[in-house]
Design a protein around this motif. Sequence first.
Motif, PDB file in Angstrom:
ATOM      1  N   PHE A   1      13.979 -13.003  10.615  1.00 22.15           N
ATOM      2  CA  PHE A   1      14.202 -12.986   9.332  1.00 22.15           C
ATOM      3  C   PHE A   1      13.066 -13.203   8.491  1.00 22.15           C
ATOM      4  CE2 PHE A   1      15.049 -15.510   5.609  1.00 22.15           C
ATOM      5  CZ  PHE A   1      15.861 -14.420   4.662  1.00 22.15           C
ATOM      6  N   ILE A   2      12.161 -14.138   8.767  1.00 20.27           N
ATOM      7  CA  ILE A   2      11.011 -14.322   8.097  1.00 20.27           C
ATOM      8  C   ILE A   2      10.021 -13.248   8.197  1.00 20.27           C
ATOM      9  CG2 ILE A   2       8.864 -16.042   8.036  1.00 20.27           C
ATOM     10  CD1 ILE A   2      10.877 -18.305   8.934  1.00 20.27           C
ATOM     11  N   GLY A   3       9.957 -12.584   9.165  1.00 18.21           N
ATOM     12  CA  GLY A   3       9.008 -11.553   9.180  1.00 18.21           C
ATOM     13  C   GLY A   3       9.230 -10.270   8.366  1.00 18.21           C
ATOM     14  N   ALA A   4      10.499 -10.027   8.711  1.00 18.26           N
ATOM     15  CA  ALA A   4      11.328  -8.849   7.846  1.00 18.26           C
ATOM     16  C   ALA A   4      11.136  -9.197   6.470  1.00 18.26           C
ATOM     17  CB  ALA A   4      12.814  -8.867   8.282  1.00 18.26           C
ATOM     18  N   PHE A   5      11.512 -10.272   5.994  1.00 19.98           N
ATOM     19  CA  PHE A   5      11.409 -10.679   4.492  1.00 19.98           C
ATOM     20  C   PHE A   5      10.137 -10.500   4.222  1.00 19.98           C
ATOM     21  CE2 PHE A   5      10.175 -13.597   1.206  1.00 19.98           C
ATOM     22  CZ  PHE A   5      11.167 -13.322   0.120  1.00 19.98           C
ATOM     23  N   PHE A   6       8.961 -11.092   4.724  1.00 23.20           N
ATOM     24  CA  PHE A   6       7.739 -10.909   4.224  1.00 23.20           C
ATOM     25  C   PHE A   6       6.979  -9.224   4.328  1.00 23.20           C
ATOM     26  CE2 PHE A   6       7.490 -15.385   4.481  1.00 23.20           C
ATOM     27  CZ  PHE A   6       6.984 -15.769   3.149  1.00 23.20           C
ATOM     28  N   GLY A   7       7.714  -8.610   5.523  1.00 20.48           N
ATOM     29  CA  GLY A   7       7.411  -7.023   5.464  1.00 20.48           C
ATOM     30  C   GLY A   7       7.991  -6.338   4.429  1.00 20.48           C
ATOM     31  N   THR A   8       9.007  -6.733   3.808  1.00 20.65           N
ATOM     32  CA  THR A   8       9.681  -6.408   2.860  1.00 20.65           C
ATOM     33  C   THR A   8       8.760  -6.570   1.464  1.00 20.65           C
ATOM     34  OG1 THR A   8      11.726  -6.387   3.695  1.00 20.65           O
ATOM     35  CG2 THR A   8      11.759  -5.991   1.266  1.00 20.65           C
ATOM     36  N   VAL A   9       8.475  -7.792   1.281  1.00 23.77           N
ATOM     37  CA  VAL A   9       7.598  -8.197   0.416  1.00 23.77           C
ATOM     38  C   VAL A   9       6.109  -7.327   0.205  1.00 23.77           C
ATOM     39  CG1 VAL A   9       6.216 -10.361  -0.777  1.00 23.77           C
ATOM     40  CG2 VAL A   9       8.448 -10.422  -0.076  1.00 23.77           C
ATOM     41  N   PHE A  10       5.422  -7.433   1.548  1.00 23.90           N
ATOM     42  CA  PHE A  10       4.350  -6.484   1.566  1.00 23.90           C
ATOM     43  C   PHE A  10       4.524  -5.066   0.991  1.00 23.90           C
ATOM     44  CE2 PHE A  10       2.261  -8.943   4.945  1.00 23.90           C
ATOM     45  CZ  PHE A  10       0.793  -8.948   4.303  1.00 23.90           C
ATOM     46  N   VAL A  11       5.636  -4.395   1.235  1.00 20.52           N
ATOM     47  CA  VAL A  11       5.861  -3.055   0.747  1.00 20.52           C
ATOM     48  C   VAL A  11       6.288  -3.021  -0.775  1.00 20.52           C
ATOM     49  CG1 VAL A  11       7.351  -0.912   1.010  1.00 20.52           C
ATOM     50  CG2 VAL A  11       6.569  -2.025   2.953  1.00 20.52           C
ATOM     51  N   VAL A  12       7.087  -3.978  -1.180  1.00 16.67           N
ATOM     52  CA  VAL A  12       7.809  -3.895  -2.423  1.00 16.67           C
ATOM     53  C   VAL A  12       6.457  -4.379  -3.220  1.00 16.67           C
ATOM     54  CG1 VAL A  12       9.142  -5.025  -4.187  1.00 16.67           C
ATOM     55  CG2 VAL A  12       9.905  -4.300  -2.026  1.00 16.67           C
ATOM     56  N   ALA A  13       5.642  -5.094  -2.939  1.00 18.12           N
ATOM     57  CA  ALA A  13       4.481  -5.651  -3.964  1.00 18.12           C
ATOM     58  C   ALA A  13       3.382  -4.688  -3.942  1.00 18.12           C
ATOM     59  CB  ALA A  13       4.169  -6.857  -3.534  1.00 18.12           C
ATOM     60  N   ASN A  14       3.428  -3.779  -3.020  1.00 18.28           N
ATOM     61  CA  ASN A  14       2.023  -2.884  -2.798  1.00 18.28           C
ATOM     62  C   ASN A  14       2.367  -1.204  -2.941  1.00 18.28           C
ATOM     63  OD1 ASN A  14      -0.200  -4.806  -2.237  1.00 18.28           O
ATOM     64  ND2 ASN A  14       1.194  -5.415  -0.700  1.00 18.28           N
ATOM     65  N   ALA A  15       3.435  -0.936  -3.036  1.00 13.68           N
ATOM     66  CA  ALA A  15       3.806   0.449  -3.136  1.00 13.68           C
ATOM     67  C   ALA A  15       3.654   0.876  -4.583  1.00 13.68           C
ATOM     68  CB  ALA A  15       5.149   0.929  -2.507  1.00 13.68           C
ATOM     69  N   HIS A  16       2.400   1.029  -5.165  1.00 13.40           N
ATOM     70  CA  HIS A  16       2.231   1.423  -6.407  1.00 13.40           C
ATOM     71  C   HIS A  16       1.201   2.392  -6.480  1.00 13.40           C
ATOM     72  CE1 HIS A  16      -1.041  -1.269  -6.233  1.00 13.40           C
ATOM     73  NE2 HIS A  16      -0.349  -2.460  -5.807  1.00 13.40           N
ATOM     74  N   ALA A  17       0.566   2.801  -7.652  1.00 15.24           N
ATOM     75  CA  ALA A  17      -0.577   3.712  -7.818  1.00 15.24           C
ATOM     76  C   ALA A  17      -1.814   3.208  -6.923  1.00 15.24           C
ATOM     77  CB  ALA A  17      -1.096   3.696  -9.105  1.00 15.24           C
ATOM     78  N   PRO A  18      -2.285   4.183  -6.320  1.00 11.97           N
ATOM     79  CA  PRO A  18      -2.388   5.655  -6.609  1.00 11.97           C
ATOM     80  C   PRO A  18      -1.335   6.465  -5.896  1.00 11.97           C
ATOM     81  CG  PRO A  18      -3.830   5.169  -4.858  1.00 11.97           C
ATOM     82  CD  PRO A  18      -3.211   3.891  -5.225  1.00 11.97           C
ATOM     83  N   LEU A  19      -0.229   5.932  -5.141  1.00 10.79           N
ATOM     84  CA  LEU A  19       1.032   6.305  -4.727  1.00 10.79           C
ATOM     85  C   LEU A  19       1.853   7.284  -5.839  1.00 10.79           C
ATOM     86  CD1 LEU A  19       2.404   4.031  -2.074  1.00 10.79           C
ATOM     87  CD2 LEU A  19       1.181   6.045  -1.610  1.00 10.79           C
ATOM     88  N   ASN A  20       2.190   8.252  -5.469  1.00 10.47           N
ATOM     89  CA  ASN A  20       3.016   9.109  -6.735  1.00 10.47           C
ATOM     90  C   ASN A  20       4.208   7.947  -6.655  1.00 10.47           C
ATOM     91  OD1 ASN A  20       5.570  10.485  -6.961  1.00 10.47           O
ATOM     92  ND2 ASN A  20       4.345  12.202  -7.075  1.00 10.47           N
ATOM     93  N   PRO A  21       4.756   7.817  -8.197  1.00  9.31           N
ATOM     94  CA  PRO A  21       5.792   6.948  -8.463  1.00  9.31           C
ATOM     95  C   PRO A  21       6.953   7.042  -7.950  1.00  9.31           C
ATOM     96  CG  PRO A  21       4.460   7.631 -10.318  1.00  9.31           C
ATOM     97  CD  PRO A  21       4.143   8.337  -9.322  1.00  9.31           C
ATOM     98  N   VAL A  22       7.524   8.339  -7.513  1.00 12.60           N
ATOM     99  CA  VAL A  22       8.560   8.591  -6.737  1.00 12.60           C
ATOM    100  C   VAL A  22       8.580   8.095  -5.242  1.00 12.60           C
ATOM    101  CG1 VAL A  22      10.139  10.423  -5.934  1.00 12.60           C
ATOM    102  CG2 VAL A  22       9.190  10.448  -8.327  1.00 12.60           C
ATOM    103  N   LEU A  23       7.469   8.446  -4.789  1.00 13.67           N
ATOM    104  CA  LEU A  23       7.183   7.840  -3.469  1.00 13.67           C
ATOM    105  C   LEU A  23       7.211   6.491  -3.227  1.00 13.67           C
ATOM    106  CD1 LEU A  23       6.691   8.573  -0.433  1.00 13.67           C
ATOM    107  CD2 LEU A  23       4.146   8.797  -0.851  1.00 13.67           C
TER     108      LEU A  23
END
Length: 184
Positions: free
Chosen positions: A9-31
């Motif tokens: 649970f802890i690993g999955a939670f922090f994995g999710t946080v890594f993605v949510v916090a860092n999936a931003h520009a220069p990535l396409n906003p839709v992606l």
Amino acid sequence: MVQRMSGVFIGAFFGTVFVVANAHAPLNPVLGTALRVLAVLTFAGLLALAVRAGRVVPTAAEGPELPRADWFRGKFAFVVGAEAALLLGGNLALREGGAPRQTTVAWIALIVGLHFLALTAVWKRRSIAVPGAALTALGVTGLGMAATSAVVWVPFVSGVLSGVALLSGCAYAIAQTYRSAVRP
């Protein structure tokens, strides 16, 4: 089993946080949005599977667990304490040294990866070595990228990909645990 599933649970939670916090520009906003949604849905699915696996499997897939008191004390506490000190001290040193702000996520990935590698020895659980090695490599790669024109991609490489590595590692652990329950 409870300790193992809480670790998942802890690993999955922090994995999710890594993605949510860092999936931003220069990535396409839709992606970026799609990656965030996928990470949250993956977390929810892994949580549901962990609960189900916890109900089905009385013992861990890799062998008997240590008594509850031993899992999160002693050497574990030392590893987590060292991790916290390195996270704080390293980030302060990077800021003082004028490193780009993107190095924060790379440093976090590196230290979290090393923490998993240390816990591989403490808990004698090989399953956490692969995500540990992946996060360590992604952190080192991001720190190297910070000195180049590719610095804007550090959050994707060290953040999003680290989150994917953590979520994948958790999926593997749950699958192994669940498979061990259905084998005769």
